[in-house]
Write a protein that holds these residues in place. Structure first.
Motif, short mmCIF file in Angstrom:
data_model
loop_
_atom_site.label_atom_id
_atom_site.label_comp_id
_atom_site.label_asym_id
_atom_site.label_seq_id
_atom_site.Cartn_x
_atom_site.Cartn_y
_atom_site.Cartn_z
N HIS A 40 -4.81 0.01 -1.16
CA HIS A 40 -3.41 -0.09 -0.75
C HIS A 40 -3.29 -0.91 0.53
O HIS A 40 -4.12 -0.80 1.44
CB HIS A 40 -2.80 1.30 -0.55
CG HIS A 40 -2.46 1.99 -1.82
ND1 HIS A 40 -3.40 2.65 -2.58
CD2 HIS A 40 -1.26 2.12 -2.48
CE1 HIS A 40 -2.81 3.17 -3.65
NE2 HIS A 40 -1.52 2.87 -3.62
N VAL A 43 4.39 -9.32 -0.16
CA VAL A 43 3.48 -8.17 -0.11
C VAL A 43 3.98 -7.22 0.96
O VAL A 43 4.37 -7.64 2.05
CB VAL A 43 2.04 -8.61 0.20
CG1 VAL A 43 1.13 -7.39 0.37
CG2 VAL A 43 1.51 -9.52 -0.90
N SER A 44 3.96 -5.92 0.65
CA SER A 44 4.46 -4.92 1.59
C SER A 44 3.42 -3.83 1.80
O SER A 44 2.56 -3.59 0.94
CB SER A 44 5.76 -4.28 1.06
OG SER A 44 6.75 -5.25 0.82
N ASP A 67 1.67 -1.32 -1.02
CA ASP A 67 1.42 -1.92 -2.34
C ASP A 67 0.00 -1.59 -2.80
O ASP A 67 -0.95 -1.66 -2.02
CB ASP A 67 1.58 -3.44 -2.28
CG ASP A 67 3.03 -3.88 -2.19
OD1 ASP A 67 3.92 -3.01 -2.28
OD2 ASP A 67 3.26 -5.10 -2.02
N HIS A 68 -0.12 -1.26 -4.08
CA HIS A 68 -1.43 -0.99 -4.70
C HIS A 68 -1.93 -2.31 -5.28
O HIS A 68 -1.27 -2.90 -6.16
CB HIS A 68 -1.29 0.06 -5.79
CG HIS A 68 -2.59 0.60 -6.29
ND1 HIS A 68 -2.71 1.27 -7.48
CD2 HIS A 68 -3.85 0.57 -5.76
CE1 HIS A 68 -3.97 1.64 -7.65
NE2 HIS A 68 -4.67 1.21 -6.63
N VAL A 69 -3.08 -2.78 -4.83
CA VAL A 69 -3.49 -4.15 -5.14
C VAL A 69 -4.97 -4.24 -5.50
O VAL A 69 -5.78 -3.39 -5.14
CB VAL A 69 -3.22 -5.09 -3.94
CG1 VAL A 69 -1.72 -5.19 -3.66
CG2 VAL A 69 -3.98 -4.64 -2.71
N SER A 109 -0.75 -7.25 -7.52
CA SER A 109 -0.20 -5.90 -7.62
C SER A 109 -0.69 -5.25 -8.91
O SER A 109 -0.62 -5.85 -9.99
CB SER A 109 1.32 -5.93 -7.61
OG SER A 109 1.79 -6.38 -6.36
N ASP A 146 1.51 0.50 -12.42
CA ASP A 146 1.66 1.91 -12.07
C ASP A 146 0.68 2.76 -12.88
O ASP A 146 0.43 2.50 -14.07
CB ASP A 146 3.09 2.38 -12.35
CG ASP A 146 4.10 1.73 -11.43
OD1 ASP A 146 3.70 1.25 -10.35
OD2 ASP A 146 5.30 1.70 -11.80
#
Length: 353
Positions: free
Chosen positions: A69, A80-81, A84-86, A139, A142
């Motif tokens: 993350h 990108v924040s 974020d799961h990357v 990214s 989910d």
């Protein structure tokens, strides 16, 4: 933060407390939740690839298959924040060169191989800095875990790009994969998902059994036959349509080329060791007479990861099935040592830092 640092080629990595990275204006920092241990890390640990200008130096943090993350972003990052799961591709592009602008960032003119050169310290650490974050970070969908996606940054996407983009794999084609480590097992699974009939070749029965579980319809133990290429040709009714060297030694590369039928395509994905130093002889006369193609393939542009994710969503691809075990940061050296004699299977993943 804790990190596994190279002190001397071939010697145990040092587990140290080092300064955590700060994002540059276009970069981001990722909290590493999982990172695969890859044979490319073994190459770096051994001090290979000086002939490519990529010999790792003391003080380098290895590791190039991270997922996690985002915990910090630079002032100029737009897409990108934090949170974020990357996943992070190993072949980082600058996002601005001619190749990147044309969608070929895997061959960026200013490519930065994560974990192999000082400007991009690797992910055998609690955190990793990713330059050009808007361009490089991918990214994740989910509901997927970082462990399941850890191999995505190198082995899985490398095999996907080779088979889905560089070669012409059609339903019913024969595809032979020579060397079924992490890259090879990924290739077996992907080629099967693309509709091919896959022949897996290796020296170890347990790896061939895993390849069968991932979709190989036939296997060849190279230790049990006199002529690997002839065995593959017999199975494939004259020769494979596509063949991959997933290891990078002269024997597997030559066996792969010689396994092909007329107008076959050889995929060179494995990179060489000190023994070959990038130079492998090929049966050039046979390649001419059979119109065989020799195709190099490196990584995968992050803009095309969605192709993998769409196949994951429908269950056609299961990257988690290639993950063999989870380990701690202290166990990395033992895994690298085991790779010297090809004793690892699938993708070992660090999930304890």
């Amino acid at each position: 933060m804790r990190a596994a640092v190279l002190e001397e080629h071939g010697e145990p990595l040092s587990i140290e407390d080092v300064d955590a990275p700060e994002p540059d204006p276009r970069g981001a920092v990722v909290e590493v939740e999982a990172c695969g241990v890859c044979r490319s890390d073994w190459h770096g640990w051994q001090g290979d690839w000086g002939w490519l200008g990529l010999e790792t130096q003391p003080g380098q943090i290895l590791g190039h298959e991270p997922a996690g993350h985002v915990v910090a972003v630079g002032d100029d990052v737009e897409n990108v924040s934090e949170g974020d799961h990357v996943a992070v591709p190993f072949n980082l592009g600058d996002g601005t060169c001619h190749e990147c602008r044309r969608g070929h960032s895997n061959t960026c003119e200013n490519v930065m191989p994560l974990g192999f050169v000082p400007p991009v310290q690797g992910a055998f650490a609690e955190q990793v800095h990713v330059p050009a974050a808007d361009h490089n970070l991918v990214s994740l969908p989910d509901g997927v875990s970082s462990v399941d996606m850890a191999g995505l940054g190198c082995r899985f996407m490398t095999s996907f790009h080779a088979l889905a983009h560089r070669a012409d794999v059609s339903a019913g084609d024969w595809v032979s994969v020579h060397g079924v480590g992490g890259v090879g097992l990924s290739a077996v699974h992907i080629a099967d998902a693309l509709g091919a009939n896959v022949i897996a070749v290796d020296l170890k029965d347990e790896k061939l059994e895993h390849a069968t579980e991932l979709g190989a319809v036939e296997t060849v133990n190279a230790a049990d036959v006199d002529n690997v290429a002839a065995e593959v040709k017999a199975i494939a009714d004259g020769g494979a349509n596509v063949s991959m060297d997933a290891l990078g030694i002269e024997t597997t590369s030559q066996n792969s080329v010689q396994s092909l039928g007329n107008r076959g395509q050889h995929l060179q994905v494995g990179l060489t060791t000190q023994d070959e130093q990038g130079m492998i002889s090929v049966p050039s006369d046979a390649m001419v007479m059979q119109e065989i193609e020799f195709i190099g393939s490196l990584g995968m542009p992050p803009t095309r990861y969605d192709e993998i994710f769409r196949m994951v969503a429908t269950g056609k691809l299961r990257p988690a099935d290639v993950v063999s075990e989870t380990i701690g940061l202290e166990d990395v050296t033992a895994k690298l040592e085991a790779m010297t004699d090809y004793e690892t299977e699938g993708i070992p993943v660090i999930d304890e830092f």
